[in-house]
Design a protein around this motif. Sequence first.
Motif, short mmCIF file in Angstrom:
data_model
loop_
_atom_site.label_atom_id
_atom_site.label_comp_id
_atom_site.label_asym_id
_atom_site.label_seq_id
_atom_site.Cartn_x
_atom_site.Cartn_y
_atom_site.Cartn_z
N THR A 150 -5.91 -8.12 -6.47
CA THR A 150 -6.34 -6.88 -6.37
C THR A 150 -5.83 -5.85 -6.73
OG1 THR A 150 -8.36 -7.73 -4.62
CG2 THR A 150 -8.15 -5.27 -5.18
N LEU A 151 -5.85 -5.08 -7.66
CA LEU A 151 -5.24 -3.57 -7.88
C LEU A 151 -6.22 -2.39 -7.65
CD1 LEU A 151 -3.55 -4.76 -11.40
CD2 LEU A 151 -2.65 -4.78 -8.78
N ALA A 152 -5.99 -1.62 -7.02
CA ALA A 152 -6.80 -0.26 -6.78
C ALA A 152 -5.74 0.94 -6.63
CB ALA A 152 -7.50 -0.32 -5.18
N ALA A 153 -6.23 1.97 -7.02
CA ALA A 153 -5.54 3.51 -7.00
C ALA A 153 -6.69 4.50 -7.00
CB ALA A 153 -4.66 3.69 -8.01
N GLY A 154 -6.19 5.60 -6.27
CA GLY A 154 -7.17 6.71 -6.59
C GLY A 154 -6.71 8.04 -6.00
N LEU A 155 -7.41 8.98 -5.77
CA LEU A 155 -7.29 10.49 -5.48
C LEU A 155 -7.47 10.67 -4.16
CD1 LEU A 155 -7.83 12.22 -8.79
CD2 LEU A 155 -5.61 11.41 -8.09
N ARG A 156 -7.04 11.68 -3.46
CA ARG A 156 -7.55 12.15 -1.93
C ARG A 156 -7.25 13.57 -1.96
NH1 ARG A 156 -5.83 9.04 2.42
NH2 ARG A 156 -4.32 8.28 1.09
N GLN A 157 -8.38 14.22 -1.31
CA GLN A 157 -8.59 15.84 -1.13
C GLN A 157 -9.63 16.00 0.03
OE1 GLN A 157 -9.72 17.79 -4.85
NE2 GLN A 157 -8.87 19.72 -3.93
N GLY A 158 -9.26 16.71 0.76
CA GLY A 158 -10.07 17.19 1.79
C GLY A 158 -10.81 16.17 2.45
N GLY A 159 -10.05 15.10 2.93
CA GLY A 159 -10.71 13.93 3.63
C GLY A 159 -11.58 13.09 2.98
N VAL B 73 0.72 -1.14 -0.03
CA VAL B 73 0.00 -0.01 -0.20
C VAL B 73 0.74 1.29 -0.06
CG1 VAL B 73 -1.73 1.12 1.18
CG2 VAL B 73 -1.88 -1.19 1.17
N TRP B 74 0.29 2.08 -0.75
CA TRP B 74 0.92 3.70 -0.79
C TRP B 74 0.21 4.56 -0.44
CZ3 TRP B 74 0.56 7.62 -4.66
CH2 TRP B 74 1.23 8.61 -4.37
N ASP B 75 0.42 5.50 0.54
CA ASP B 75 -0.58 6.68 0.72
C ASP B 75 0.26 7.64 0.77
OD1 ASP B 75 -3.15 5.65 1.60
OD2 ASP B 75 -2.10 4.59 3.24
N GLY B 76 -0.11 8.51 -0.16
CA GLY B 76 0.46 9.84 -0.64
C GLY B 76 -0.63 10.91 0.08
N ASP B 77 -0.09 12.43 -0.14
CA ASP B 77 -0.98 13.61 -0.04
C ASP B 77 -2.02 13.69 -0.70
OD1 ASP B 77 1.00 13.98 2.19
OD2 ASP B 77 2.11 15.28 1.01
N ALA B 78 -1.95 13.25 -1.83
CA ALA B 78 -3.10 13.54 -2.75
C ALA B 78 -3.52 12.18 -3.60
CB ALA B 78 -2.47 14.74 -3.79
N ALA B 79 -2.75 11.16 -3.37
CA ALA B 79 -3.09 10.10 -4.11
C ALA B 79 -2.97 8.65 -3.20
CB ALA B 79 -2.30 9.79 -5.63
N TRP B 80 -3.25 7.78 -3.70
CA TRP B 80 -3.16 6.19 -2.86
C TRP B 80 -3.09 5.22 -4.02
CZ3 TRP B 80 -6.76 2.53 -3.09
CH2 TRP B 80 -8.00 2.91 -3.46
N ALA B 81 -2.48 4.15 -3.55
CA ALA B 81 -2.53 2.90 -4.41
C ALA B 81 -2.50 1.78 -3.53
CB ALA B 81 -1.20 2.92 -5.48
N ARG B 82 -2.80 0.60 -4.01
CA ARG B 82 -2.89 -0.70 -3.36
C ARG B 82 -2.52 -1.93 -4.08
NH1 ARG B 82 -7.31 -3.69 -1.95
NH2 ARG B 82 -8.72 -1.78 -2.16
#
Length: 367
Positions: A281-290, A214-223
């Motif tokens: 399972t492959l997953a990824a996305g964006l993160r903003q303001g909770g 798993v990677w958790d960044g400030d504006a994105a994430w991936a698993r």
Amino acid sequence: MSCRGAAAAPWARGAAALACALAAVAQAQDAPVWQLQVHSSRHSDAVRLADFDRDAWEAVAPRRGRNLTTVDDAVRLSLRQGAWTWALVGRSQATLVAGEQALRLAADVDAGRRPAADVAVQIDVRLRGFSGVGLALGRGHALGGGWRADWEGQVLSLSRWLERRFIGPVQYRAATGTYEFALQSSELDNRLDFPFRSDFGSRGAGLLLAAGLVWDGDAAWARAELRDGGWLRWRGVPQQDATLNTATQAVDADGFLIYQPLIEGRNTQAGRQRHLPWRATLAAGLRQGGQRWGVEAAHVPDFGWLPALSWETGAAGASTLGVRWQLHERRLVLSAGWRGFNVRAGADRLGAGARSRELALGYAGAF
């Protein structure tokens, strides 16, 4: 170590405060966290869930192409302390993959219907399933830079193991109104019975593995994760291999040539160990303001990838809300969490016509 009282020198007071802070962090990390999870997910492309336990071929209405049926039920009580997790698990899992033409052909044969034109079908139907209880051990690893990895192993005592496959060509000739089969069947089932069957192990054994990154960044994430790969074994489990061939020639009592179906097969009970293919399972996305947006694809052995879209708001350990749309299952899933409690529920439709349904309940907390 006590954090109260005053030291004579400022550096001593600072050192004492730092030592107390580190001790508090270590104590918080070592505090055991219990978690209870109950999960049930069922899906069927070809038949309503209400008809699951009925031999109701008249209710079969398959989709175009390959059809998927899955059952995934689990209960899990786990204890996490630091980076380690121990768990008691109970699982029941099954997957059936069959083509549209194979399902329609089986429904026609069961109902005694005859197609209006010639039909040629290559059958490939595969069923895998197991049930069992056991223990799990896992560990997480912080890798830095927002990366973390985890792994888990499950040792199961099996109460059910079932594998079945049909493969081969089937033809229907409208001019004569007859079917021609050349099917091969292989079956492994601890409930299979046949003449002269000997006693065998009352339970089987399974070893299943899982790993994730798993990677958790400030504006994105991936698993990315793999799970349920491993081995199943059962001493003396009954097995049956058979061939159905309708093109076999025979001679009747008067010497005339006739055609009759012939089933040839053999029964065995050799100790059996088989590899269970990985689920990915492959997953990824964006993160903003909770808020988190995501795209996911889950791979089911013998079938392929199942895509999904998700949205979630809130923070772990606080109130959360989420929505998930699973494209193949046509299932809308809603989720909510509050003070360690979480619930997830979804379906493709309400009422008895549902073909896809999911329900999960959980709680996590320190005692």
